[in-house]
Motif scaffolding. Structure first.
Motif, short mmCIF file in Angstrom:
data_model
loop_
_atom_site.label_atom_id
_atom_site.label_comp_id
_atom_site.label_asym_id
_atom_site.label_seq_id
_atom_site.Cartn_x
_atom_site.Cartn_y
_atom_site.Cartn_z
N ALA A 110 0.84 -1.21 0.00
CA ALA A 110 0.00 0.00 0.00
C ALA A 110 0.86 1.25 0.00
O ALA A 110 0.57 2.21 -0.72
N ILE A 111 1.95 1.24 0.76
CA ILE A 111 2.86 2.39 0.79
C ILE A 111 3.48 2.59 -0.59
O ILE A 111 3.51 3.69 -1.12
N ARG A 112 3.95 1.50 -1.18
CA ARG A 112 4.59 1.59 -2.50
C ARG A 112 3.61 2.07 -3.56
O ARG A 112 3.91 2.96 -4.36
N LEU A 113 2.41 1.51 -3.57
CA LEU A 113 1.43 1.82 -4.61
C LEU A 113 0.83 3.22 -4.45
O LEU A 113 0.42 3.83 -5.43
N SER A 114 0.77 3.72 -3.24
CA SER A 114 0.16 5.03 -3.01
C SER A 114 1.18 6.16 -2.99
O SER A 114 0.80 7.32 -2.85
N SER A 115 2.44 5.85 -3.18
CA SER A 115 3.48 6.89 -3.08
C SER A 115 3.35 7.96 -4.17
O SER A 115 3.84 9.06 -4.01
N GLY A 116 2.68 7.67 -5.25
CA GLY A 116 2.50 8.64 -6.32
C GLY A 116 1.40 9.65 -6.06
O GLY A 116 1.24 10.62 -6.80
N TYR A 117 0.62 9.43 -5.01
CA TYR A 117 -0.46 10.35 -4.65
C TYR A 117 0.05 11.32 -3.58
O TYR A 117 0.83 10.94 -2.71
N LEU A 118 -0.42 12.55 -3.62
CA LEU A 118 0.02 13.56 -2.67
C LEU A 118 -0.50 13.29 -1.26
O LEU A 118 -1.69 13.01 -1.08
N GLU A 119 0.39 13.36 -0.29
CA GLU A 119 0.05 13.29 1.13
C GLU A 119 -0.72 12.04 1.54
O GLU A 119 -1.49 12.07 2.49
N THR A 120 -0.55 10.95 0.86
CA THR A 120 -1.22 9.71 1.23
C THR A 120 -0.64 9.18 2.54
O THR A 120 0.56 9.26 2.78
N VAL A 121 -1.52 8.63 3.36
CA VAL A 121 -1.11 8.04 4.63
C VAL A 121 -1.61 6.60 4.65
O VAL A 121 -2.74 6.31 4.25
N VAL A 122 -0.75 5.69 5.11
CA VAL A 122 -1.13 4.28 5.26
C VAL A 122 -1.07 3.96 6.75
O VAL A 122 -0.07 4.21 7.42
N VAL A 123 -2.17 3.41 7.25
CA VAL A 123 -2.29 3.09 8.67
C VAL A 123 -2.58 1.60 8.82
O VAL A 123 -3.41 1.05 8.09
N THR A 124 -1.89 0.97 9.75
CA THR A 124 -2.25 -0.39 10.14
C THR A 124 -2.67 -0.35 11.60
O THR A 124 -2.08 0.35 12.41
N LEU A 125 -3.71 -1.08 11.91
CA LEU A 125 -4.25 -1.15 13.26
C LEU A 125 -4.59 -2.60 13.54
O LEU A 125 -5.41 -3.19 12.84
N CYS A 126 -3.93 -3.16 14.53
CA CYS A 126 -4.09 -4.58 14.81
C CYS A 126 -4.38 -4.80 16.29
O CYS A 126 -3.72 -4.22 17.15
N LEU A 127 -5.33 -5.67 16.56
CA LEU A 127 -5.62 -6.14 17.90
C LEU A 127 -5.56 -7.65 17.89
O LEU A 127 -6.19 -8.29 17.04
N PHE A 128 -4.79 -8.20 18.82
CA PHE A 128 -4.61 -9.65 18.90
C PHE A 128 -5.05 -10.12 20.28
O PHE A 128 -4.53 -9.65 21.30
N GLY A 129 -6.02 -11.05 20.31
CA GLY A 129 -6.50 -11.58 21.58
C GLY A 129 -5.40 -12.34 22.30
O GLY A 129 -4.66 -13.09 21.70
N ARG A 130 -5.29 -12.11 23.60
CA ARG A 130 -4.27 -12.81 24.39
C ARG A 130 -4.65 -14.26 24.63
O ARG A 130 -3.78 -15.12 24.72
N ALA A 131 -5.95 -14.55 24.73
CA ALA A 131 -6.39 -15.91 25.01
C ALA A 131 -6.49 -16.75 23.74
O ALA A 131 -6.14 -17.93 23.74
N ASP A 132 -6.98 -16.16 22.65
CA ASP A 132 -7.12 -16.88 21.39
C ASP A 132 -7.16 -15.85 20.26
O ASP A 132 -7.13 -14.66 20.49
N ASN A 133 -7.25 -16.34 19.04
CA ASN A 133 -7.26 -15.42 17.89
C ASN A 133 -8.65 -15.24 17.28
O ASN A 133 -8.79 -14.70 16.19
N ASN A 134 -9.70 -15.66 17.98
CA ASN A 134 -11.06 -15.57 17.44
C ASN A 134 -11.52 -14.14 17.21
O ASN A 134 -12.36 -13.89 16.35
N ASN A 135 -11.02 -13.20 17.99
CA ASN A 135 -11.45 -11.81 17.87
C ASN A 135 -10.35 -10.88 17.39
O ASN A 135 -10.42 -9.67 17.59
N ASP A 136 -9.32 -11.46 16.76
CA ASP A 136 -8.26 -10.62 16.22
C ASP A 136 -8.83 -9.67 15.18
O ASP A 136 -9.81 -9.99 14.49
#
Length: 148
Positions: free
Chosen positions: A93-119
């Motif tokens: 996403a960073i590479r592909l959007s670099s040609g656009y002005l002021e593009t921002v790429v955000v990743t947001l991840c939540l990982f359950g400590r007990a299991d991955n059912n609600n990641d």
């Protein structure tokens, strides 16, 4: 390996999913990363941090993004679909959007400590102009994109 941008969801749906998890009684680890032309910000959800504190730090980091890049595409990453890793999708996403002005790429991840059912793993590609968002969507969404 090719990157495949798929499973676009609305930003409202993404924030609803995030709010649902943060307001639950479940324990999560997580992180937020923002990559833009001017800066890169990372917030890690440490064991000593409450869900409220993590949410507040993420909100504080996203407010300036919303002020300059109001047109967002949000992709939901999932192991069940055998999606590439979050970092591979982020880097593409960073590479592909670099040609656009002021593009921002955000990743947001939540990982359950007990299991991955609600990641929750989200990639936001934020554009300054609606035309840039449409162009990105037409060029890359639902298509195989070379990873290099």
């Amino acid at each position: 390996m090719a990157v495949f941008f798929r499973t676009a969801i609305t930003d409202a749906a993404a924030f609803e999913m995030l709010e649902e998890r943060l307001s639950s009684e479940m324990d999560f680890d997580g992180y937020f990363n923002l990559y833009g032309a001017q800066d890169e910000i990372t917030v890690s959800w440490t064991p000593a941090m409450s869900a409220f504190e993590f949410k507040q730090q993420v909100t504080d980091a996203l407010l300036p993004v919303w002020q300059t890049t109001r047109f967002w595409l949000v992709y939901l990453r999932s192991d069940s679909r055998n999606d590439l890793g979050i970092n591979e999708i982020r880097n593409a996403a960073i590479r592909l959007s670099s040609g656009y002005l002021e593009t921002v790429v955000v990743t947001l991840c939540l990982f359950g400590r007990a299991d991955n059912n609600n990641d929750l793993e989200l990639i936001f590609v934020c554009f300054r102009e609606e035309a840039e968002r449409r162009n990105f969507r037409v060029r890359y969404e639902g298509k195989f994109v070379p990873a290099s």
